[in-house]
Design an enzyme around this catalytic site. Structure first.
Site, PDB file in Angstrom:
ATOM      1  N   ASP A  12       0.814  -1.216   0.000  1.00  0.00           N
ATOM      2  CA  ASP A  12       0.000   0.000   0.000  1.00  0.00           C
ATOM      3  C   ASP A  12       0.844   1.261   0.000  1.00  0.00           C
ATOM      4  OD1 ASP A  12      -2.348  -1.455  -0.039  1.00  0.00           O
ATOM      5  OD2 ASP A  12      -2.568  -1.466   2.137  1.00  0.00           O
ATOM      6  N   ARG A  92       0.579   4.088  16.474  1.00  0.00           N
ATOM      7  CA  ARG A  92       0.067   5.115  15.556  1.00  0.00           C
ATOM      8  C   ARG A  92       0.246   6.541  16.076  1.00  0.00           C
ATOM      9  NH1 ARG A  92       1.119   0.859  13.081  1.00  0.00           N
ATOM     10  NH2 ARG A  92      -0.445  -0.053  11.691  1.00  0.00           N
ATOM     11  N   ASP A 121      -6.832   2.303  11.312  1.00  0.00           N
ATOM     12  CA  ASP A 121      -5.679   3.194  11.303  1.00  0.00           C
ATOM     13  C   ASP A 121      -5.954   4.534  10.640  1.00  0.00           C
ATOM     14  OD1 ASP A 121      -3.996   1.611  12.771  1.00  0.00           O
ATOM     15  OD2 ASP A 121      -3.077   0.636  11.042  1.00  0.00           O
ATOM     16  N   SER A 173      -2.282  -9.158   5.644  1.00  0.00           N
ATOM     17  CA  SER A 173      -1.862  -7.809   6.018  1.00  0.00           C
ATOM     18  C   SER A 173      -1.213  -7.926   7.385  1.00  0.00           C
ATOM     19  CB  SER A 173      -3.077  -6.877   6.083  1.00  0.00           C
ATOM     20  OG  SER A 173      -2.708  -5.609   6.581  1.00  0.00           O
TER      21      SER A 173
END
Length: 390
Positions: A12, A92, A121, A173
């Site tokens: 990605d 994050r 996210d 993922s």
């Protein structure tokens, strides 16, 4: 236009780097946080530059990640939906904070990430960036581009000569850091089947783990892990070493159908060997040193703390306030907890603290009992009065 992209080197973000550059005619600054991923970052700067980045930041951030994010969550006993120790959600806000700092230093107009519109996210990056600088644009190329499937992303990568490590034979993922690993997608979407053996990244299959249990002793000072089996270590060293030991025994696996921020449920599997062991040890030590009312109140706040982390509200006033309460209790959380690791399980087998509230003479039913049993009977009478009917 200048954009700071959170870049992992996966499918990605590799495609996103090239697409953002073309879409916005922008200068792309790639930022990769080294927070103890199992993936090698040796070539990530070279790959980002080859894909079109004008500048690349690759920064070792495992120490501040553990100290400023994982440790407060550990001390708060934060588990989302009582299972997930949230290695990815805890990382994050750190990544967002550093992206904002780089954007300020480089004069960037926006930050960008590789999260999808249906994922957690994209919310966490948006909320964290907004809390730190609401004037920065937050771009989500995976939401905006016309590449609606992973196959179309692969095709885009082939067309533009973008090197990506993900293949159709590895459909998961995967997100990893020193605190744990998350694995989603592929066969895991079938909740009627167990995870395939190949999906697990860190931990041994409990059934194939050593046939003899192993004991480890974790030493804490003021709520912080400082020693393993009597050897003083930095927090990062301790977590790395404990990850290796606990993973060898298959400890730290979680398979959960969880409630996502955006409203639907999804299935994910997680591995957090060291975090699982540290959480069990810290909880046991607090149970030994905190009085009943304080302990129970703190336990009631743990799910709320976990929600704030999971929801992306790390930089909220409430999370800071809860940290104030939790940290005020940590001075007493000093001592040693011994765990036994065996085929995916862990058991507390010994505990000691100079601040222990346990009294053998009060607890024993043998000779030496110092408890006043008559006072206990009187207490039972008084305690039951609210339930008595006239």
């Amino acid at each position: 236009m200048k954009i700071v992209l959170a870049y992992s080197g996966g499918l990605d973000t590799s495609v996103a780097l090239h697409w953002l550059k073309e879409r916005y005619d922008a200068e792309i600054i790639a930022f990769c946080a080294d927070i103890g991923q199992i993936e090698s970052l040796d070539t990530i700067e070279e790959r980002a530059l080859r894909t079109g980045a004008s500048k690349v930041y690759v920064e070792p951030l495992a120490d501040p990640f553990l100290k400023d994010f994982a440790l407060p969550a550990l001390q708060a006993h934060a588990r989302y939906e009582n299972k997930y120790l949230m290695a990815a959600p805890l990382s994050r806000p750190l990544i967002a904070r550093r992206m904002v700092e780089i954007a300020h230093a480089e004069g960037a107009d926006a930050v960008a990430h590789g999260a999808t519109g249906k994922g957690n996210d994209q919310v966490r990056f948006f909320t964290s960036t907004t809390a730190l600088d609401s004037g920065l644009r937050v771009l989500a190329p995976v939401v905006d581009w016309p590449l609606t499937t992973r196959e179309s992303e692969f095709a885009y990568a082939r067309e533009h000569g973008i090197e990506v490590p993900v293949t159709r034979d590895n459909p998961y993922s995967i997100d990893t850091n020193i605190w744990g690993t998350s694995i989603e997608c592929g066969e895991l979407d079938d909740i009627g089947r167990p995870p395939p053996a190949r999906a697990w990244q860190l931990t041994a299959d409990p059934g194939s783990a050593p046939d003899r249990p192993e004991r480890v002793t974790i030493g804490f000072e003021a709520g912080t892990p400082v020693a393993l089996d009597g050897e003083r270590l930095t927090l990062t060293e301790l977590v790395r070493r404990l990850n290796s030991v606990a993973a060898r025994h298959g400890v730290g696996r979680v398979d959960i159908v969880e409630s996502r921020i955006v409203g639907f449920k999804s299935r994910g599997i997680y591995e957090a060997p060291a975090a699982t062991a540290l959480m069990a040890a810290h909880e046991e030590l607090e149970a030994l040193v905190l009085d009943r009312e304080t302990l129970h109140h703190k336990q009631s706040l743990a799910p709320r703390y976990a929600e704030l982390v999971y929801y992306g509200y790390w930089f909220s006033d409430l999370r800071r306030a809860l940290d104030g309460f939790v940290s005020s209790l940590q001075a007493a959380v000093t001592g040693d907890i011994t765990l036994e690791l065996y085929k995916g399980s862990l058991t507390v087998v010994a505990r000691q603290s100079p601040n222990s509230r346990y009294s053998g003479p009060l607890a024993t039913y043998e000779a030496g009992d110092t408890f006043d049993h008559r006072a206990g009977a009187a207490f039972a009478y008084v305690w039951s009065l609210p339930l008595a009917r006239p």
